[in-house]
Design a protein around this motif. Structure first.
Motif, PDB file in Angstrom:
ATOM      1  N   LYS A   1     -10.904   8.219   0.664  1.00 32.00           N
ATOM      2  CA  LYS A   1     -11.743   7.773  -0.440  1.00 32.00           C
ATOM      3  C   LYS A   1     -12.752   6.770   0.104  1.00 32.00           C
ATOM      4  N   TRP A   2     -13.994   6.973  -0.225  1.00 35.84           N
ATOM      5  CA  TRP A   2     -15.055   6.076   0.247  1.00 35.84           C
ATOM      6  C   TRP A   2     -15.961   5.766  -0.947  1.00 35.84           C
ATOM      7  N   GLY A   3     -15.858   4.569  -1.461  1.00 38.42           N
ATOM      8  CA  GLY A   3     -16.609   4.225  -2.666  1.00 38.42           C
ATOM      9  C   GLY A   3     -16.089   5.060  -3.813  1.00 38.42           C
TER      10      GLY A   3
ATOM     11  N   GLU B   1       0.862  -1.186   0.000  1.00 37.59           N
ATOM     12  CA  GLU B   1       0.000   0.000   0.000  1.00 37.59           C
ATOM     13  C   GLU B   1       0.893   1.229   0.000  1.00 37.59           C
ATOM     14  N   LEU B   2       0.469   2.225  -0.762  1.00 39.00           N
ATOM     15  CA  LEU B   2       1.259   3.461  -0.835  1.00 39.00           C
ATOM     16  C   LEU B   2       0.659   4.507   0.099  1.00 39.00           C
ATOM     17  N   ARG B   3       1.485   5.047   0.960  1.00 34.89           N
ATOM     18  CA  ARG B   3       1.022   6.106   1.863  1.00 34.89           C
ATOM     19  C   ARG B   3       1.962   7.293   1.754  1.00 34.89           C
ATOM     20  N   ILE B   4       1.356   8.461   1.751  1.00 39.55           N
ATOM     21  CA  ILE B   4       2.144   9.683   1.643  1.00 39.55           C
ATOM     22  C   ILE B   4       2.017  10.416   2.972  1.00 39.55           C
ATOM     23  N   LEU B   5       3.115  10.897   3.450  1.00 39.59           N
ATOM     24  CA  LEU B   5       3.108  11.569   4.747  1.00 39.59           C
ATOM     25  C   LEU B   5       3.875  12.881   4.650  1.00 39.59           C
TER      26      LEU B   5
ATOM     27  N   GLY C   1      -4.083   6.545  -6.115  1.00 40.29           N
ATOM     28  CA  GLY C   1      -4.781   5.689  -5.148  1.00 40.29           C
ATOM     29  C   GLY C   1      -4.049   5.544  -3.840  1.00 40.29           C
ATOM     30  N   ALA C   2      -3.292   6.585  -3.466  1.00 39.20           N
ATOM     31  CA  ALA C   2      -2.545   6.520  -2.209  1.00 39.20           C
ATOM     32  C   ALA C   2      -3.257   7.321  -1.127  1.00 39.20           C
ATOM     33  N   LYS C   3      -3.025   6.924   0.118  1.00 35.02           N
ATOM     34  CA  LYS C   3      -3.563   7.679   1.239  1.00 35.02           C
ATOM     35  C   LYS C   3      -2.508   8.693   1.652  1.00 35.02           C
ATOM     36  N   MET C   4      -2.942   9.939   1.760  1.00 38.33           N
ATOM     37  CA  MET C   4      -1.974  10.973   2.153  1.00 38.33           C
ATOM     38  C   MET C   4      -2.465  11.691   3.394  1.00 38.33           C
ATOM     39  N   ALA C   5      -1.575  11.921   4.313  1.00 42.36           N
ATOM     40  CA  ALA C   5      -1.917  12.663   5.525  1.00 42.36           C
ATOM     41  C   ALA C   5      -0.872  13.722   5.771  1.00 42.36           C
ATOM     42  N   ILE C   6      -1.367  14.901   6.166  1.00 41.20           N
ATOM     43  CA  ILE C   6      -0.452  15.999   6.503  1.00 41.20           C
ATOM     44  C   ILE C   6      -0.595  16.249   8.007  1.00 41.20           C
ATOM     45  N   TYR C   7       0.439  15.950   8.748  1.00 41.50           N
ATOM     46  CA  TYR C   7       0.403  16.163  10.198  1.00 41.50           C
ATOM     47  C   TYR C   7       1.004  17.522  10.510  1.00 41.50           C
ATOM     48  N   TYR C   8       0.340  18.233  11.402  1.00 43.49           N
ATOM     49  CA  TYR C   8       0.879  19.511  11.864  1.00 43.49           C
ATOM     50  C   TYR C   8       1.445  19.283  13.262  1.00 43.49           C
TER      51      TYR C   8
END
Lengths: 139, 617
Positions: free
Chosen positions: B343-345, A35-39, A67-74
């Motif tokens: 992303k949800w659906g 899984e690809l995650r961006i941080l 299709g990657a999940k990206m989160a920006i933490y402060y």
């Protein structure tokens, strides 16, 4: 849905448009079942500043695209936040950007903090360097 | 009232106070009364003893005889006590109880008892004789409760007597049984006890009344506070009493008033906040420090297919993505805000998660705002595609024109080919012009500021005229144009020019995809409120995946975009139908053909009107 068993390729980005290459590189390095995650970890005070938001928006759009999940933490403690994030996932590889020489204080700190995780450094010309134990890069 | 603990306690307190009062009174009364009684009896006995002493001296002086003196001394009943007269230390005279009913044995027993008592008194008689002062004492005897004894010296006023150093010649002792003292004391004690009991009984009702008077306002205050706890701040405590309880009631009323004001203000604020939250198009979710879901506004619930908060505030029942909630927990525990995609659906969200902090900077939980960017992403994608499509469509004819013009300009084209080049330039210019016209037409239609005048249209005439006009063109490419018109096809209420425009677009489209030898059928089907016109070809059909996109701008089934069309015709047709308030749709089977249908409302009774569709709605 992420599971702790799924290997994660973690891409660390900053609020720069050029970090798109890191996401693309991470996507290229992605193996089946990973899984690809961006941080991105920004200082807390930058939450109220617009500087860099456009770039982060673009990086979010690129993450959506691949299709990657990206989160920006402060957060004001980047390494601690990174450690917290890494402890949540099974990180198989980290992808980071660097200057043309492939070395920086941050890379050395990263290497020390996470000696067991392979780190790929993407240079400005999109060449990829594997970060060695010494913190030096090898193309 | 008896159920009231306070009443019971207060009443018990009053009762205990009364009983304690009685007990203490008795405790203090008995020794005091006993002493007082002793003193009274002592005084009385002293007087009697002095009397006998005087008369004994008188007897000694010979002023009266012994019998006369003995008669004067009499018996116990005369003195209410037993009298003993000692001359020196020897007993001279004593009294015993005298009764006519007494037998000789009883008399003897009384005499012996008197003599025994006299023996006990002898030491006292000696003391009185020596001291010459009155002595009072009590004698305890095992046979009875004892005696109170008073002894007075006999001091003669005349000389000639053998006297002691004190001047006394003897002593008179009066002994009164203590039982008589005790009997009197017991009677008084009993009277006191009966009085106190009566007081206790009499005090019961006033005590109950006083307790009720004391407890009633407190109970009322309790009811008021319970009503306040239940949210009723209009209840007021009694302030009739002009004491601390009245002040307490006033304080409670003040508290109720202030609480009412504050809670009303909070309620208004909460309602306002709730209205704002409910009115937001963005979804909002909040969790407490334990991670339990505390808020999900209608926008969020609706987006995730719920109508109310899940049971037990189960956040996974709302959004079954532990990773997202882990970010909420992280913000709630670390206090670091974060921004992430989600992303949800087929929906794409941007989620801003912020910690919730109390005034004391204590972390109370986290709140997340879900911004649905699906539509904006789609619009942005459409914009990008539109620009790319327009650029592509414009570039092709412009490049061709440029190529031909450069060749002509360079003089590299031979004379006989020059005309052909001009034709190419003209054809590409016309294609460019058509594309620009179509873009303008589509833009004009999509802007919504287009008015279509509607009027009754004879469908039969319209279709016959169309077939008549385009029959030859179809024949030119070896395609048969058929008309399938039902008998008595009713008129429709629409715009004839626009129907014709749509038919031309569909016909052109059918011509492109129908091979030579095929057929195009223009048909009409009468339904209850409308006429459905259809144009069916026997062409190659449209792939199933492409069907939803055939009305999109620049969509071409021919992916190479090499066809002669602009890719805007069907979009224009759909816009026209929408502006007319009609429907248009397509059905197709790959390899067999395609059918486009659209509705036309039948003429009813409505007058001619102008339709202006506001697209901003």
């Amino acid at each position: 849905m992420a599971s702790n068993d799924i290997g994660v390729v973690l891409v660390l980005v900053t609020n720069q448009l050029s970090c798109e290459r890191l996401i693309r590189a991470g996507n290229d390095l992605l193996k089946k079942g990973q899984e690809l995650r961006i941080l991105s970890i920004c200082p807390k005070h930058s939450l109220r500043q617009h500087e860099g938001m456009e770039a982060l928006d673009h990086l979010l759009a690129v993450s959506d695209e691949v299709g990657a999940k990206m989160a920006i933490y402060y957060s004001d403690s980047a390494i601690e936040t990174l450690q917290m994030s890494i402890s949540r996932w099974k990180v198989d590889r980290m992808v980071v950007g660097s200057n043309p020489s492939g070395t920086s204080m941050f890379l050395a700190a990263l290497r020390t903090a996470f000696p067991q995780i392979p780190i790929t450094v993407v240079l400005p010309d999109c060449r990829r360097v594997e970060l060695e134990e010494s913190g030096q890069g090898k193309v | 009232m008896l159920k009231s603990g306070l009443f019971r306690n207060t009443f018990t307190l009053v009762l205990v106070a009364l009983l304690l009062f009685a007990a203490l009174t008795m405790g203090i009364f008995l020794p005091i009364a006993r002493r007082e009684f002793s003193e009274i009896y002592s005084e009385e006995l002293t007087q009697k003893a002095n009397y006998l002493s005087t008369h004994f001296v008188s007897y000694l002086l010979g002023l009266q005889t012994l019998d006369s003196f003995k008669a004067r001394v009499g018996n116990n009943s005369a003195w209410g006590a037993q009298a003993f007269i000692f001359y020196g230390t020897e007993l001279e005279i004593y009294t015993i109880a005298a009764s006519t009913s007494d037998t000789a044995e009883t008399q003897e027993a009384a005499r012996l008892g008197a003599l025994a008592l006299a023996e006990e008194l002898k030491p006292y008689a000696a003391t009185v004789l020596e001291s010459g002062v009155t002595a009072t004492t009590t004698l305890s005897q095992p046979r009875n409760s004892g005696y109170i004894v008073v002894g007075v010296p006999i001091i003669p006023s005349e000389t000639g007597f053998i006297v002691s150093e004190s001047g006394a010649i003897g002593s008179v002792f009066m002994a009164k049984p203590l039982t008589e003292v005790n009997t009197s004391l017991s009677g008084l004690t009993l009277a006191l006890l009966i009085s106190m009991f009566a007081v206790l009984i009499l005090m019961l009702l006033p005590s109950i009344g006083a307790t009720r008077f004391l407890v009633k306002p407190i109970n009322q205050m309790k009811d008021v506070s319970l009503a306040m706890a239940a949210g009723n701040f209009s209840a007021r405590a009694s302030t009739n009493q002009n004491n601390e309880i009245g002040e307490l009631g006033s304080s409670l009323n003040f508290l109720a008033e202030r609480l009412s004001t504050t809670i009303n203000a909070l309620q208004v604020e909460r309602n306002r906040l709730e209205l704002i939250l409910n009115g937001l198009s963005e979804g909002i979710a909040a969790v407490d420090s334990n991670g339990a879901l505390t808020l999900a506004n209608p926008a969020l619930l609706s987006a995730f297919g719920l109508s109310s908060l899940p049971e037990n505030a189960d956040r996974l029942a709302l959004i079954s993505d532990p990773d997202l909630w882990a970010d909420f927990d992280n913000a709630a525990h670390k206090g670091d805000p974060l921004f992430r995609n989600f992303k949800w659906g087929n929906r794409v969200y941007r989620v801003m998660i912020s910690p919730l902090e109390s005034e004391a900077d204590r972390l109370m939980g986290a709140v997340g705002i879900f911004h649905d960017i699906t539509e904006s992403e789609r619009l942005e994608q459409t914009r990008r595609e539109y620009v790319a499509n327009v650029s592509h469509e414009l570039r092709t004819p412009v490049a061709a024109i440029r190529g031909f013009a450069e060749a002509l300009n360079d003089g590299m084209v031979k004379e006989e080919a020059r005309q052909k080049y001009y034709c190419h330039i003209l054809r590409e210019s016309m294609r460019l012009s058509r594309l620009i016209d179509d873009l303008l037409e589509l833009s004009r239609l999509q802007s919504g500021a287009v008015a279509f005048e509607k009027a009754p249209v004879d469908t039969r005439d319209l279709l016959l005229s169309f077939v008549d006009c385009y029959h030859a063109r179809a024949n030119e490419v070896g395609i048969e144009l058929r008309l399938d018109l039902p008998e008595n096809c009713p008129p429709v209420f629409s715009n004839a020019d626009r129907i014709d425009q749509v038919l031309v677009i569909l016909f052109d489209n059918a011509l492109k995809f129908t091979p030579e030898g095929g057929a195009i059928t223009l048909g009409a089907a009468v339904e209850s409120d409308c006429v459905v016109l259809s144009l069916t070809d026997t062409g190659c059909g449209i792939a199933k995946d492409d069907l939803p996109h055939v009305f999109d701008r620049f969509f071409k089934a021919d992916k190479s975009h090499t066809g002669s069309g602009t890719g805007l015709g069907l979009s224009i047709a759909r816009e026209i139908m929408q502006l007319l308030g009609e429907r248009i749709w397509v059905t197709s089977e790959e390899g067999k053909g395609t059918r486009f249908c659209f509705t036309l409302r039948r003429v009813q009774t409505e007058p001619t009107q102008l339709t202006l569709t506001d697209r901003s709605e």
